[in-house]
Design a protein around this motif. Sequence first.
Motif, PDB file in Angstrom:
ATOM      1  N   ALA A   1      -2.820 -12.181 -65.227  1.00  0.00           N
ATOM      2  CA  ALA A   1      -1.878 -13.134 -64.618  1.00  0.00           C
ATOM      3  C   ALA A   1      -2.284 -13.439 -63.169  1.00  0.00           C
ATOM      4  O   ALA A   1      -2.262 -14.593 -62.732  1.00  0.00           O
ATOM      5  N   LEU A   2      -2.714 -12.407 -62.437  1.00  0.00           N
ATOM      6  CA  LEU A   2      -3.118 -12.619 -61.036  1.00  0.00           C
ATOM      7  C   LEU A   2      -4.360 -13.498 -60.946  1.00  0.00           C
ATOM      8  O   LEU A   2      -4.536 -14.246 -59.993  1.00  0.00           O
ATOM      9  N   ALA A   3      -5.218 -13.392 -61.967  1.00  0.00           N
ATOM     10  CA  ALA A   3      -6.452 -14.192 -61.981  1.00  0.00           C
ATOM     11  C   ALA A   3      -6.179 -15.609 -62.479  1.00  0.00           C
ATOM     12  O   ALA A   3      -7.084 -16.448 -62.493  1.00  0.00           O
ATOM     13  N   GLY A   4      -4.957 -15.869 -62.935  1.00  0.00           N
ATOM     14  CA  GLY A   4      -4.607 -17.223 -63.387  1.00  0.00           C
ATOM     15  C   GLY A   4      -4.959 -17.468 -64.839  1.00  0.00           C
ATOM     16  O   GLY A   4      -4.851 -18.594 -65.326  1.00  0.00           O
ATOM     17  N   ASN A   5      -5.386 -16.438 -65.567  1.00  0.00           N
ATOM     18  CA  ASN A   5      -5.699 -16.670 -66.981  1.00  0.00           C
ATOM     19  C   ASN A   5      -4.887 -15.757 -67.897  1.00  0.00           C
ATOM     20  O   ASN A   5      -5.326 -15.405 -68.982  1.00  0.00           O
ATOM     21  N   GLY A   6      -3.685 -15.410 -67.456  1.00  0.00           N
ATOM     22  CA  GLY A   6      -2.833 -14.551 -68.281  1.00  0.00           C
ATOM     23  C   GLY A   6      -1.613 -15.293 -68.783  1.00  0.00           C
ATOM     24  O   GLY A   6      -1.582 -16.523 -68.822  1.00  0.00           O
ATOM     25  N   GLU A   7      -0.581 -14.539 -69.124  1.00  0.00           N
ATOM     26  CA  GLU A   7       0.631 -15.134 -69.701  1.00  0.00           C
ATOM     27  C   GLU A   7       1.409 -15.964 -68.668  1.00  0.00           C
ATOM     28  O   GLU A   7       2.170 -16.846 -69.024  1.00  0.00           O
ATOM     29  N   LEU A   8       1.247 -15.620 -67.377  1.00  0.00           N
ATOM     30  CA  LEU A   8       1.813 -16.432 -66.291  1.00  0.00           C
ATOM     31  C   LEU A   8       0.693 -16.703 -65.293  1.00  0.00           C
ATOM     32  O   LEU A   8      -0.243 -15.914 -65.188  1.00  0.00           O
ATOM     33  N   ASP A   9       0.830 -17.775 -64.529  1.00  0.00           N
ATOM     34  CA  ASP A   9      -0.179 -18.053 -63.505  1.00  0.00           C
ATOM     35  C   ASP A   9       0.313 -17.495 -62.165  1.00  0.00           C
ATOM     36  O   ASP A   9       1.118 -18.123 -61.485  1.00  0.00           O
ATOM     37  N   LEU A  10      -0.177 -16.314 -61.822  1.00  0.00           N
ATOM     38  CA  LEU A  10       0.255 -15.673 -60.570  1.00  0.00           C
ATOM     39  C   LEU A  10      -0.810 -15.797 -59.486  1.00  0.00           C
ATOM     40  O   LEU A  10      -0.890 -14.939 -58.596  1.00  0.00           O
ATOM     41  N   THR A  11      -1.627 -16.850 -59.551  1.00  0.00           N
ATOM     42  CA  THR A  11      -2.619 -17.022 -58.477  1.00  0.00           C
ATOM     43  C   THR A  11      -1.864 -17.215 -57.163  1.00  0.00           C
ATOM     44  O   THR A  11      -0.799 -17.821 -57.124  1.00  0.00           O
ATOM     45  N   GLY A  12      -2.427 -16.644 -56.114  1.00  0.00           N
ATOM     46  CA  GLY A  12      -1.779 -16.741 -54.797  1.00  0.00           C
ATOM     47  C   GLY A  12      -0.943 -15.518 -54.472  1.00  0.00           C
ATOM     48  O   GLY A  12      -0.603 -15.300 -53.317  1.00  0.00           O
ATOM     49  N   VAL A  13      -0.634 -14.694 -55.475  1.00  0.00           N
ATOM     50  CA  VAL A  13       0.106 -13.457 -55.180  1.00  0.00           C
ATOM     51  C   VAL A  13      -0.879 -12.473 -54.550  1.00  0.00           C
ATOM     52  O   VAL A  13      -2.008 -12.319 -55.026  1.00  0.00           O
TER      53      VAL A  13
ATOM     54  N   SER B   1      -4.018  -3.705 -53.237  1.00  0.00           N
ATOM     55  CA  SER B   1      -5.100  -2.769 -53.554  1.00  0.00           C
ATOM     56  C   SER B   1      -5.422  -2.886 -55.035  1.00  0.00           C
ATOM     57  O   SER B   1      -4.505  -2.996 -55.851  1.00  0.00           O
ATOM     58  N   ASP B   2      -6.708  -2.883 -55.377  1.00  0.00           N
ATOM     59  CA  ASP B   2      -7.037  -2.957 -56.806  1.00  0.00           C
ATOM     60  C   ASP B   2      -7.114  -1.567 -57.428  1.00  0.00           C
ATOM     61  O   ASP B   2      -7.533  -1.425 -58.573  1.00  0.00           O
ATOM     62  N   ALA B   3      -6.714  -0.561 -56.666  1.00  0.00           N
ATOM     63  CA  ALA B   3      -6.639   0.785 -57.239  1.00  0.00           C
ATOM     64  C   ALA B   3      -5.549   1.573 -56.528  1.00  0.00           C
ATOM     65  O   ALA B   3      -5.233   1.299 -55.377  1.00  0.00           O
ATOM     66  N   HIS B   4      -4.977   2.520 -57.264  1.00  0.00           N
ATOM     67  CA  HIS B   4      -4.088   3.489 -56.638  1.00  0.00           C
ATOM     68  C   HIS B   4      -4.814   4.836 -56.777  1.00  0.00           C
ATOM     69  O   HIS B   4      -5.605   5.014 -57.702  1.00  0.00           O
ATOM     70  N   TYR B   5      -4.597   5.741 -55.845  1.00  0.00           N
ATOM     71  CA  TYR B   5      -5.378   6.977 -55.841  1.00  0.00           C
ATOM     72  C   TYR B   5      -4.485   8.191 -56.074  1.00  0.00           C
ATOM     73  O   TYR B   5      -3.283   8.150 -55.790  1.00  0.00           O
TER      74      TYR B   5
ATOM     75  N   LYS C   1      -9.375  16.538 -52.840  1.00  0.00           N
ATOM     76  CA  LYS C   1     -10.059  15.713 -53.832  1.00  0.00           C
ATOM     77  C   LYS C   1      -9.263  14.439 -54.081  1.00  0.00           C
ATOM     78  O   LYS C   1      -8.033  14.455 -54.062  1.00  0.00           O
ATOM     79  N   VAL C   2      -9.978  13.364 -54.321  1.00  0.00           N
ATOM     80  CA  VAL C   2      -9.324  12.074 -54.524  1.00  0.00           C
ATOM     81  C   VAL C   2      -9.881  11.420 -55.785  1.00  0.00           C
ATOM     82  O   VAL C   2     -11.101  11.414 -56.004  1.00  0.00           O
ATOM     83  N   TYR C   3      -8.980  10.908 -56.588  1.00  0.00           N
ATOM     84  CA  TYR C   3      -9.356  10.255 -57.841  1.00  0.00           C
ATOM     85  C   TYR C   3      -8.794   8.853 -57.835  1.00  0.00           C
ATOM     86  O   TYR C   3      -7.681   8.611 -57.371  1.00  0.00           O
ATOM     87  N   ARG C   4      -9.594   7.930 -58.369  1.00  0.00           N
ATOM     88  CA  ARG C   4      -9.196   6.522 -58.388  1.00  0.00           C
ATOM     89  C   ARG C   4      -8.547   6.221 -59.733  1.00  0.00           C
ATOM     90  O   ARG C   4      -9.143   6.512 -60.783  1.00  0.00           O
ATOM     91  N   LEU C   5      -7.350   5.667 -59.708  1.00  0.00           N
ATOM     92  CA  LEU C   5      -6.674   5.258 -60.943  1.00  0.00           C
ATOM     93  C   LEU C   5      -6.815   3.746 -61.082  1.00  0.00           C
ATOM     94  O   LEU C   5      -6.715   3.024 -60.101  1.00  0.00           O
ATOM     95  N   ALA C   6      -6.999   3.285 -62.294  1.00  0.00           N
ATOM     96  CA  ALA C   6      -7.144   1.838 -62.516  1.00  0.00           C
ATOM     97  C   ALA C   6      -5.767   1.178 -62.533  1.00  0.00           C
ATOM     98  O   ALA C   6      -5.327   0.624 -63.528  1.00  0.00           O
ATOM     99  N   GLU C   7      -5.050   1.290 -61.416  1.00  0.00           N
ATOM    100  CA  GLU C   7      -3.708   0.707 -61.275  1.00  0.00           C
ATOM    101  C   GLU C   7      -3.719  -0.168 -60.030  1.00  0.00           C
ATOM    102  O   GLU C   7      -4.432   0.128 -59.087  1.00  0.00           O
ATOM    103  N   LEU C   8      -2.920  -1.227 -60.028  1.00  0.00           N
ATOM    104  CA  LEU C   8      -2.920  -2.161 -58.910  1.00  0.00           C
ATOM    105  C   LEU C   8      -1.733  -1.898 -57.993  1.00  0.00           C
ATOM    106  O   LEU C   8      -0.752  -1.305 -58.417  1.00  0.00           O
ATOM    107  N   VAL C   9      -1.824  -2.392 -56.769  1.00  0.00           N
ATOM    108  CA  VAL C   9      -0.640  -2.418 -55.904  1.00  0.00           C
ATOM    109  C   VAL C   9      -0.480  -3.860 -55.392  1.00  0.00           C
ATOM    110  O   VAL C   9      -1.433  -4.445 -54.860  1.00  0.00           O
ATOM    111  N   LEU C  10       0.703  -4.394 -55.596  1.00  0.00           N
ATOM    112  CA  LEU C  10       0.962  -5.799 -55.265  1.00  0.00           C
ATOM    113  C   LEU C  10       1.860  -5.937 -54.050  1.00  0.00           C
ATOM    114  O   LEU C  10       2.713  -5.090 -53.790  1.00  0.00           O
ATOM    115  N   ASP C  11       1.694  -7.054 -53.366  1.00  0.00           N
ATOM    116  CA  ASP C  11       2.621  -7.441 -52.298  1.00  0.00           C
ATOM    117  C   ASP C  11       3.815  -8.108 -53.001  1.00  0.00           C
ATOM    118  O   ASP C  11       3.719  -9.267 -53.424  1.00  0.00           O
ATOM    119  N   VAL C  12       4.903  -7.378 -53.144  1.00  0.00           N
ATOM    120  CA  VAL C  12       6.010  -7.879 -53.965  1.00  0.00           C
ATOM    121  C   VAL C  12       6.670  -9.130 -53.375  1.00  0.00           C
ATOM    122  O   VAL C  12       7.013 -10.042 -54.125  1.00  0.00           O
TER     123      VAL C  12
END
Length: 391
Positions: A81-93, A97-101, A145-156
């Motif tokens: 959705a954030l990339a504009g090719n999902g169920e909603l067009d959320l481009t501009g959001v 962060s593209d990861a949470h740790y 130790k730090v591990y990268r999770l494939a989770e996003l963080v958005l500006d709500v």
Amino acid sequence: MPQPLSTDVLILGGGIAGLWLNASLRRQGFATLLVENASLGGGQSVKSQGIIHGGAKYALHGALTGASEAIADMPRRWREALAGNGELDLTGVRLLSDAHYLWSPGTLAGNLTSFFASKAVRGRVDQVKGDALPPALQHPKFKGKVYRLAELVLDVPSLIARLADLAGDGLLAAREVEPLLEEGLLAGLRLDGREVRAQRIVLSAGAGNQALLHALGLQQPAMQRRPLHMVMVKAPSLKPLYAHCLGGGPKPRVTVTSHPAADGQWVWYLGGDLAEADGVARNETEQIAAAEQELRQLLPWIDLSAAQWATLRVDRAEPAQSGLVRPDNAFLSEHGRLLVGWPTKLALAPDFTDRVLAALARDGVAPSSHAPLPALPRPPLAQPAWEELLG
Ligand code: FAD
């Protein structure tokens, strides 16, 4: 008397659940009207940490078994959705962060061993070191130790603004809600005296659902509130950090997210165990002192001398927990034309929408024609709490 209106789906509550549902229905050709009695996103949504969980956190206490994949699929759906090719067009959001740790401050604790052994987590986390560490942890004194999770963080706030745009003319600011009955059945609602008829009515008003249910003469589904006492700190020295810091227990000791303030500084928003039971029992001064002590212990190199602090009390609103409710699913209950629910997480808004769409499809509710909406009083967008409290 204001002009009566009709629509396919009337939605009460403009948090993430109502706004996502509204935009999805409009995209499928449904006529919708979303009613908000305060500000869009101003309930829990803009006060959330904006993490699009994939469920990895629940593996810490074994609640995610892999049987329900709803939450596991959320990061992909949001990413598209954030990339504009999902169920909603959320481009501009804004993607913060593209990861949470996941950050273990000491040696690998027992709970981390079982965490990494769990099926839900395998293949979803990578250890990071050196330059790949989050900026706030790149310091010679940092151990752990730090591990990268494939989770996003958005500006709500930017997410809510985009979804309000996608709502077009279908937003209405109204406070008074009364049932509109025809032949003893709910045909719509009277909103500040204006009649609105709809094929379906969805209550997605977060903590407001309970009062709305009572206004409509219903006692079920029961709701529970889970109080939190969050902490915000703003300082020129802060660098972005998005991480669950693990303690000995099943919940993160502290969860840190970072949010851009209007003056260009970063605000750290602190939740996790710090904000739960003991934190709720503390007054504001005690809670700030507890948070400062945590940061000084965990990140002693960070200069907090110019820091501004504030706390925020906010309740999570959820269906009253029973064995049937899992942390990785949205909840929806049906009463004739009325649907009521809670996403239980910002990340699960698409799952909440799936459930409403499935109920409409099952009942053969399809888009129909309605007179265009007139100009309506529009609810405002909520301001981020740090702008109000740390201004
Ligand atoms: P809300 O956002 O509360 O929206 C409900 C809306 O309904 C409000 O705008 C309210 O004004 C309106 N309303 C109320 N009564 C009426 C009425 N009578 N008529 C019309 N409108 C009405 N989830 C995550 O996935 N990731 C996170 O990182 C995360 N962090 C969180 C941190 C905190 C501190 C909290 C409290 C929650 C967090 N959550 C997180 C959970 C998430 O915020 C919520 O599950 C989600 O925002 C709920 O959305 P909602 O639309 O159901 O409710």
